[in-house]
Scaffold this motif. Sequence first.
Motif, PDB file in Angstrom:
ATOM      1  N   ALA A 134     -32.005  87.568  75.523  1.00  0.00           N
ATOM      2  CA  ALA A 134     -32.326  87.598  76.948  1.00  0.00           C
ATOM      3  C   ALA A 134     -31.308  88.492  77.646  1.00  0.00           C
ATOM      4  CB  ALA A 134     -32.286  86.192  77.522  1.00  0.00           C
ATOM      5  N   GLU A 135     -31.785  89.320  78.561  1.00  0.00           N
ATOM      6  CA  GLU A 135     -30.907  90.202  79.334  1.00  0.00           C
ATOM      7  C   GLU A 135     -30.805  89.635  80.743  1.00  0.00           C
ATOM      8  OE1 GLU A 135     -30.300  94.995  80.142  1.00  0.00           O
ATOM      9  OE2 GLU A 135     -32.262  94.227  79.524  1.00  0.00           O
ATOM     10  N   ASP A 136     -29.568  89.579  81.265  1.00  0.00           N
ATOM     11  CA  ASP A 136     -29.380  88.933  82.556  1.00  0.00           C
ATOM     12  C   ASP A 136     -28.229  89.607  83.303  1.00  0.00           C
ATOM     13  OD1 ASP A 136     -29.777  87.183  84.622  1.00  0.00           O
ATOM     14  OD2 ASP A 136     -29.016  85.415  83.584  1.00  0.00           O
ATOM     15  N   TYR A 137     -28.134  89.293  84.594  1.00  0.00           N
ATOM     16  CA  TYR A 137     -27.021  89.739  85.431  1.00  0.00           C
ATOM     17  C   TYR A 137     -26.445  88.526  86.138  1.00  0.00           C
ATOM     18  CZ  TYR A 137     -28.479  94.614  84.853  1.00  0.00           C
ATOM     19  OH  TYR A 137     -28.798  95.835  84.327  1.00  0.00           O
ATOM     20  N   LEU A 138     -25.121  88.448  86.187  1.00  0.00           N
ATOM     21  CA  LEU A 138     -24.426  87.404  86.934  1.00  0.00           C
ATOM     22  C   LEU A 138     -23.834  88.001  88.191  1.00  0.00           C
ATOM     23  CD1 LEU A 138     -22.290  85.525  84.241  1.00  0.00           C
ATOM     24  CD2 LEU A 138     -24.336  84.660  85.379  1.00  0.00           C
ATOM     25  N   ASP A 139     -24.059  87.356  89.321  1.00  0.00           N
ATOM     26  CA  ASP A 139     -23.399  87.752  90.570  1.00  0.00           C
ATOM     27  C   ASP A 139     -22.112  86.954  90.714  1.00  0.00           C
ATOM     28  OD1 ASP A 139     -25.123  89.708  91.933  1.00  0.00           O
ATOM     29  OD2 ASP A 139     -26.611  88.095  91.860  1.00  0.00           O
ATOM     30  N   LEU A 140     -20.998  87.667  90.838  1.00  0.00           N
ATOM     31  CA  LEU A 140     -19.704  87.005  90.946  1.00  0.00           C
ATOM     32  C   LEU A 140     -19.196  87.047  92.383  1.00  0.00           C
ATOM     33  CD1 LEU A 140     -17.761  88.071  87.731  1.00  0.00           C
ATOM     34  CD2 LEU A 140     -19.262  86.105  88.104  1.00  0.00           C
ATOM     35  N   SER A 141     -19.558  86.082  93.168  1.00  0.00           N
ATOM     36  CA  SER A 141     -19.009  85.873  94.516  1.00  0.00           C
ATOM     37  C   SER A 141     -18.934  87.143  95.351  1.00  0.00           C
ATOM     38  CB  SER A 141     -17.603  85.261  94.403  1.00  0.00           C
ATOM     39  OG  SER A 141     -17.639  84.060  93.689  1.00  0.00           O
ATOM     40  N   GLY A 142     -19.959  87.951  95.273  1.00  0.00           N
ATOM     41  CA  GLY A 142     -19.989  89.163  96.070  1.00  0.00           C
ATOM     42  C   GLY A 142     -19.137  90.297  95.543  1.00  0.00           C
ATOM     43  N   SER A 143     -18.409  90.068  94.423  1.00  0.00           N
ATOM     44  CA  SER A 143     -17.551  91.131  93.871  1.00  0.00           C
ATOM     45  C   SER A 143     -18.341  92.159  93.083  1.00  0.00           C
ATOM     46  CB  SER A 143     -16.477  90.518  92.958  1.00  0.00           C
ATOM     47  OG  SER A 143     -15.649  89.647  93.677  1.00  0.00           O
ATOM     48  N   GLY A 144     -19.462  91.743  92.527  1.00  0.00           N
ATOM     49  CA  GLY A 144     -20.269  92.648  91.719  1.00  0.00           C
ATOM     50  C   GLY A 144     -21.102  91.870  90.720  1.00  0.00           C
ATOM     51  N   ARG A 145     -21.858  92.614  89.932  1.00  0.00           N
ATOM     52  CA  ARG A 145     -22.742  92.009  88.941  1.00  0.00           C
ATOM     53  C   ARG A 145     -22.248  92.313  87.534  1.00  0.00           C
ATOM     54  NH1 ARG A 145     -28.944  92.779  89.366  1.00  0.00           N
ATOM     55  NH2 ARG A 145     -28.363  94.928  88.878  1.00  0.00           N
ATOM     56  N   VAL A 146     -22.357  91.297  86.683  1.00  0.00           N
ATOM     57  CA  VAL A 146     -22.010  91.423  85.273  1.00  0.00           C
ATOM     58  C   VAL A 146     -23.289  91.435  84.458  1.00  0.00           C
ATOM     59  CG1 VAL A 146     -20.834  90.350  83.316  1.00  0.00           C
ATOM     60  CG2 VAL A 146     -19.830  90.212  85.608  1.00  0.00           C
ATOM     61  N   HIS A 147     -23.447  92.469  83.652  1.00  0.00           N
ATOM     62  CA  HIS A 147     -24.609  92.539  82.756  1.00  0.00           C
ATOM     63  C   HIS A 147     -24.260  91.835  81.451  1.00  0.00           C
ATOM     64  CE1 HIS A 147     -26.800  94.550  79.385  1.00  0.00           C
ATOM     65  NE2 HIS A 147     -27.822  94.290  80.187  1.00  0.00           N
ATOM     66  N   LEU A 148     -25.226  91.069  80.910  1.00  0.00           N
ATOM     67  CA  LEU A 148     -24.978  90.400  79.636  1.00  0.00           C
ATOM     68  C   LEU A 148     -26.261  90.219  78.849  1.00  0.00           C
ATOM     69  CD1 LEU A 148     -26.008  87.147  79.807  1.00  0.00           C
ATOM     70  CD2 LEU A 148     -24.008  86.996  81.278  1.00  0.00           C
ATOM     71  N   PHE A 149     -26.081  90.070  77.532  1.00  0.00           N
ATOM     72  CA  PHE A 149     -27.146  89.629  76.640  1.00  0.00           C
ATOM     73  C   PHE A 149     -26.795  88.228  76.157  1.00  0.00           C
ATOM     74  CE2 PHE A 149     -27.777  94.294  75.831  1.00  0.00           C
ATOM     75  CZ  PHE A 149     -29.098  94.353  76.242  1.00  0.00           C
ATOM     76  N   ARG A 150     -27.836  87.438  75.873  1.00  0.00           N
ATOM     77  CA  ARG A 150     -27.612  86.069  75.386  1.00  0.00           C
ATOM     78  C   ARG A 150     -28.754  85.673  74.468  1.00  0.00           C
ATOM     79  NH1 ARG A 150     -25.883  80.987  79.318  1.00  0.00           N
ATOM     80  NH2 ARG A 150     -25.292  79.541  77.651  1.00  0.00           N
ATOM     81  N   ALA A 151     -28.407  85.052  73.347  1.00  0.00           N
ATOM     82  CA  ALA A 151     -29.424  84.575  72.409  1.00  0.00           C
ATOM     83  C   ALA A 151     -28.828  83.490  71.539  1.00  0.00           C
ATOM     84  CB  ALA A 151     -29.951  85.722  71.544  1.00  0.00           C
ATOM     85  N   GLY A 152     -29.717  82.696  70.921  1.00  0.00           N
ATOM     86  CA  GLY A 152     -29.283  81.656  70.008  1.00  0.00           C
ATOM     87  C   GLY A 152     -29.197  80.301  70.690  1.00  0.00           C
ATOM     88  N   ALA A 153     -28.763  79.313  69.917  1.00  0.00           N
ATOM     89  CA  ALA A 153     -28.627  77.948  70.416  1.00  0.00           C
ATOM     90  C   ALA A 153     -27.456  77.298  69.700  1.00  0.00           C
ATOM     91  CB  ALA A 153     -29.912  77.156  70.174  1.00  0.00           C
ATOM     92  N   GLY A 154     -26.917  76.267  70.336  1.00  0.00           N
ATOM     93  CA  GLY A 154     -25.783  75.568  69.739  1.00  0.00           C
ATOM     94  C   GLY A 154     -24.538  75.773  70.572  1.00  0.00           C
ATOM     95  N   GLU A 155     -23.391  75.723  69.923  1.00  0.00           N
ATOM     96  CA  GLU A 155     -22.115  75.893  70.604  1.00  0.00           C
ATOM     97  C   GLU A 155     -22.031  77.300  71.218  1.00  0.00           C
ATOM     98  OE1 GLU A 155     -18.949  73.907  70.596  1.00  0.00           O
ATOM     99  OE2 GLU A 155     -20.465  72.333  70.403  1.00  0.00           O
ATOM    100  N   PRO A 156     -21.555  77.419  72.478  1.00  0.00           N
ATOM    101  CA  PRO A 156     -21.488  78.741  73.104  1.00  0.00           C
ATOM    102  C   PRO A 156     -20.329  79.577  72.563  1.00  0.00           C
ATOM    103  CG  PRO A 156     -20.608  77.078  74.580  1.00  0.00           C
ATOM    104  CD  PRO A 156     -21.148  76.329  73.396  1.00  0.00           C
ATOM    105  N   VAL A 157     -20.631  80.846  72.301  1.00  0.00           N
ATOM    106  CA  VAL A 157     -19.631  81.814  71.842  1.00  0.00           C
ATOM    107  C   VAL A 157     -19.637  82.981  72.816  1.00  0.00           C
ATOM    108  CG1 VAL A 157     -18.913  83.382  69.998  1.00  0.00           C
ATOM    109  CG2 VAL A 157     -19.958  81.173  69.418  1.00  0.00           C
TER     110      VAL A 157
END
Length: 263
Positions: free
Chosen positions: A7-30
């Motif tokens: 999954a491709e997503d963007y996080l908004d950090l308190s008006g400072s900017g956006r972080v692009h990330l990929f995420r996949a899988g299940a279980g303990e977060p890495v």
Amino acid sequence: MSTDAPAEDYLDLSGSGRVHLFRAGAGEPVLFLHAAGGAGTWPEFHARLAAGFDVIAPDHPGFGKSDDFPEADDITDLVYHYLDVLDALGLESVHVAGGSFGGWIAAELAVHSPHRVRSLTLLSAAGLRLPEYPPADLFATPPEKIPALLFRNPPPAPSPDAEPDIDAVLAAYRDSTALARFCWKPFMANPKLERRLRRITAPALVVAPDDDRVIPAQHAKRYAERIPGARYAEVSDCGHAMYFEKPAEFADVVSTFLNEVNR
């Protein structure tokens, strides 16, 4: 190996900017922190790791598709940046892994906020100042010689008749500019980091390729010596671009460690 597209997503950090990330899988977060290269990609190594874990792979500020975050201009700022990322993801603690430049950030994060790090995996991490074993200066290396520095067995060179990928060239230039912002002076190191590694409380694994021409293996060995209880491992016949050159081997070493930590 997980065959699901991330999954491709963007996080908004308190008006400072956006972080692009990929995420996949299940279980303990890495949380995986990329090297100087590899931003905005989901390589085979990530897919293999996601077969057993919830892998989160953000782009650093100024890299890939993340915003510049111009207020971040040193390694400490990146530590606070990733604490904000964890808060935005709603994660109190995670397994943290990083390669090269990303490994340096991971180590600094584990020093600063040990309670947020369930385990620490460093893949040929930069960050230590060892004058007798200096890292290679990729900024001063002619582009045609970089593959031989990064890989034990470099991939085939593109045909001289091939049209240059302008988007790739511009992306590489942006990533290099961001890297220089964070590690130009002092070069690829925090002289204070080594003496602070004793603060790390998480189980730690330090992994190096056996033919690293960018970050000498002595850096990984020093990390393993200074982090309390850390393990050290090497993967043979491999260069600095380790999780691209030997994705199955590195994913197996990391997954085995993470499963042991979870047990």
